[in-house]
Design a protein around this motif. Structure first.
Motif, mmCIF file in Angstrom:
data_model
loop_
_atom_site.group_PDB
_atom_site.id
_atom_site.type_symbol
_atom_site.label_atom_id
_atom_site.label_comp_id
_atom_site.label_asym_id
_atom_site.label_seq_id
_atom_site.Cartn_x
_atom_site.Cartn_y
_atom_site.Cartn_z
ATOM 1 N N GLU A 1 -15.123 73.636 -32.605
ATOM 2 C CA GLU A 1 -15.545 72.465 -31.505
ATOM 3 C C GLU A 1 -14.245 71.724 -31.127
ATOM 4 O O GLU A 1 -14.137 71.485 -29.902
ATOM 5 C CB GLU A 1 -16.407 71.129 -32.323
ATOM 6 N N GLN A 2 -13.212 71.709 -31.911
ATOM 7 C CA GLN A 2 -12.026 70.997 -31.468
ATOM 8 C C GLN A 2 -11.285 71.917 -30.396
ATOM 9 O O GLN A 2 -10.768 71.326 -29.255
ATOM 10 C CB GLN A 2 -10.955 70.871 -32.490
ATOM 11 N N ILE A 3 -11.377 73.124 -30.742
ATOM 12 C CA ILE A 3 -10.874 74.163 -29.299
ATOM 13 C C ILE A 3 -11.746 74.035 -28.146
ATOM 14 O O ILE A 3 -10.987 73.805 -27.063
ATOM 15 C CB ILE A 3 -11.026 75.850 -29.929
ATOM 16 N N GLY A 4 -12.976 73.950 -28.267
ATOM 17 C CA GLY A 4 -13.784 73.541 -27.011
ATOM 18 C C GLY A 4 -13.459 72.435 -26.493
ATOM 19 O O GLY A 4 -13.122 72.335 -25.032
ATOM 20 N N ASN A 5 -13.226 71.435 -27.230
ATOM 21 C CA ASN A 5 -12.760 70.146 -26.649
ATOM 22 C C ASN A 5 -11.328 70.094 -25.780
ATOM 23 O O ASN A 5 -11.230 69.536 -24.885
ATOM 24 C CB ASN A 5 -12.736 68.927 -27.700
ATOM 25 N N ALA A 6 -10.440 70.805 -26.602
ATOM 26 C CA ALA A 6 -9.195 71.094 -26.139
ATOM 27 C C ALA A 6 -9.181 71.547 -24.862
ATOM 28 O O ALA A 6 -8.337 71.457 -23.660
ATOM 29 C CB ALA A 6 -8.494 71.646 -27.283
ATOM 30 N N ILE A 7 -9.934 72.673 -24.865
ATOM 31 C CA ILE A 7 -10.044 73.773 -23.410
ATOM 32 C C ILE A 7 -10.717 72.567 -22.438
ATOM 33 O O ILE A 7 -9.934 72.663 -21.370
ATOM 34 C CB ILE A 7 -10.904 75.076 -23.538
ATOM 35 N N LEU A 8 -11.611 71.856 -22.478
ATOM 36 C CA LEU A 8 -12.064 70.918 -21.606
ATOM 37 C C LEU A 8 -10.982 69.978 -21.244
ATOM 38 O O LEU A 8 -10.874 69.907 -19.851
ATOM 39 C CB LEU A 8 -13.277 70.044 -21.833
ATOM 40 N N LYS B 1 -13.712 85.713 -38.524
ATOM 41 C CA LYS B 1 -13.321 86.679 -37.206
ATOM 42 C C LYS B 1 -11.942 85.950 -36.652
ATOM 43 O O LYS B 1 -12.218 84.748 -36.255
ATOM 44 C CB LYS B 1 -14.621 86.761 -36.388
ATOM 45 N N LYS B 2 -11.025 86.695 -36.742
ATOM 46 C CA LYS B 2 -9.786 85.898 -36.036
ATOM 47 C C LYS B 2 -9.847 85.970 -34.536
ATOM 48 O O LYS B 2 -10.160 87.189 -34.064
ATOM 49 C CB LYS B 2 -8.391 86.538 -36.735
ATOM 50 N N VAL B 3 -9.233 84.920 -33.922
ATOM 51 C CA VAL B 3 -9.227 84.995 -32.475
ATOM 52 C C VAL B 3 -7.617 84.754 -31.911
ATOM 53 O O VAL B 3 -6.876 84.210 -32.785
ATOM 54 C CB VAL B 3 -10.224 83.923 -31.992
ATOM 55 N N THR B 4 -7.307 85.092 -30.748
ATOM 56 C CA THR B 4 -6.053 84.769 -30.142
ATOM 57 C C THR B 4 -6.412 83.806 -28.907
ATOM 58 O O THR B 4 -7.544 83.507 -28.665
ATOM 59 C CB THR B 4 -5.691 86.347 -29.384
ATOM 60 N N LEU B 5 -5.365 83.316 -28.391
ATOM 61 C CA LEU B 5 -5.399 82.368 -27.342
ATOM 62 C C LEU B 5 -5.656 83.281 -26.094
ATOM 63 O O LEU B 5 -6.951 82.402 -25.442
ATOM 64 C CB LEU B 5 -3.641 81.730 -27.140
ATOM 65 N N ASP B 6 -5.626 84.067 -25.953
ATOM 66 C CA ASP B 6 -5.848 85.114 -25.005
ATOM 67 C C ASP B 6 -7.541 85.630 -24.782
ATOM 68 O O ASP B 6 -7.907 85.318 -23.945
ATOM 69 C CB ASP B 6 -5.320 86.443 -24.946
ATOM 70 N N GLU B 7 -7.988 85.552 -25.986
ATOM 71 C CA GLU B 7 -9.495 85.964 -25.935
ATOM 72 C C GLU B 7 -10.329 84.607 -25.874
ATOM 73 O O GLU B 7 -11.566 84.765 -25.077
ATOM 74 C CB GLU B 7 -9.794 86.255 -27.460
ATOM 75 N N ILE B 8 -9.938 83.413 -26.104
ATOM 76 C CA ILE B 8 -10.869 82.170 -25.709
ATOM 77 C C ILE B 8 -10.591 81.321 -24.393
ATOM 78 O O ILE B 8 -11.542 80.464 -24.163
ATOM 79 C CB ILE B 8 -10.647 81.379 -27.242
ATOM 80 N N VAL B 9 -9.211 81.710 -23.979
ATOM 81 C CA VAL B 9 -9.088 80.705 -22.825
ATOM 82 C C VAL B 9 -9.730 81.178 -21.590
ATOM 83 O O VAL B 9 -9.536 82.583 -21.426
ATOM 84 C CB VAL B 9 -7.431 80.493 -22.737
ATOM 85 N N PRO B 10 -10.266 80.354 -20.774
ATOM 86 C CA PRO B 10 -11.129 80.879 -19.784
ATOM 87 C C PRO B 10 -9.875 81.623 -18.609
ATOM 88 O O PRO B 10 -8.602 80.981 -18.608
ATOM 89 C CB PRO B 10 -11.749 79.852 -18.940
ATOM 90 N N GLU B 11 -10.379 82.345 -17.774
ATOM 91 C CA GLU B 11 -9.419 83.430 -17.047
ATOM 92 C C GLU B 11 -8.678 82.059 -15.865
ATOM 93 O O GLU B 11 -7.300 82.434 -15.631
ATOM 94 C CB GLU B 11 -10.191 84.424 -16.109
ATOM 95 N N ASP B 12 -9.205 80.952 -15.690
ATOM 96 C CA ASP B 12 -8.615 80.231 -14.491
ATOM 97 C C ASP B 12 -7.571 79.435 -15.183
ATOM 98 O O ASP B 12 -6.697 78.801 -14.532
ATOM 99 C CB ASP B 12 -9.720 79.472 -13.828
ATOM 100 N N LEU B 13 -7.637 79.355 -16.673
ATOM 101 C CA LEU B 13 -6.556 78.566 -17.096
ATOM 102 C C LEU B 13 -5.408 79.184 -17.770
ATOM 103 O O LEU B 13 -4.313 78.640 -18.099
ATOM 104 C CB LEU B 13 -7.195 77.756 -18.319
#
Length: 173
Positions: free
Chosen positions: A113-120, A155-167
């Motif tokens: 959730e914090q990652i989602g909020n940070a992306i917003l 399941k490990k994630v990377t910055l590249d996997e979760i950040v939308p293309e436009d950002l």
């Protein structure tokens, strides 16, 4: 040869000894045996203990029940205590594993959730065209949140996997 055997169906402790010079198997129990219990015990001894000795190779062969040996009560109590301790240790391990899984799930949900909020928030900053210092601060924050998420998640994630293309272009330093 001298061995202890526990029969869980009857909560029965017996001590067995084999004397090769007499070719005999002798056994004691911690309490009196019923006829049915004697049949079960003797069948077990003849099929599992006697075959490990010369019982069937020499003649004559004897199987003797020598009665109750009160010292076996202590052995039975120690056996029960040891089994109880093992069960408690196993339960403790299960509880610890369960608690760890629950904590990991809760923490990974929190960081997700914090990652989602940070992306917003990051998207708002990019849209507002704020300075590089503010962008750099949010990049660090996002990387730290992903690191924390990966500590608790299977399941490990990377910055590249979760950040939308436009950002993604704004994350390059």
């Amino acid at each position: 040869m001298k061995e202890l055997f526990y029969f869980s169906t009857s909560d029965l402790m017996i001590q067995v000894s084999y004397k090769s010079d007499l070719n005999s198997i002798h056994y004691f129990s911690h309490r009196s045996l019923s006829f049915g219990e004697r049949v079960v015990v003797e069948q077990y001894l003849l099929t599992n203990v006697a075959v490990k000795t010369e019982y069937y190779k020499k003649h004559p062969a004897m199987l003797n029940y020598n009665g109750v040996d009160s010292k076996l009560v202590k052995e039975l109590n120690q056996f029960h205590l040891k089994n109880t301790m093992n069960l408690l240790k196993e339960k403790e391990r299960e509880v610890k594993t369960s608690v760890k899984k629950l904590i990991d799930k809760s923490m990974s949900s929190y960081y997700f959730e914090q990652i989602g909020n940070a992306i917003l928030e990051f998207r708002d900053i990019v849209d507002d065209s704020l300075g590089d210092e503010m962008l750099s601060s949010y990049r660090r924050k996002l990387r730290q949140l992903i690191e924390a998420y990966n500590v608790y998640s299977a399941k490990k994630v990377t910055l590249d996997e979760i950040v939308p293309e436009d950002l993604k272009g704004h994350l390059q330093t």
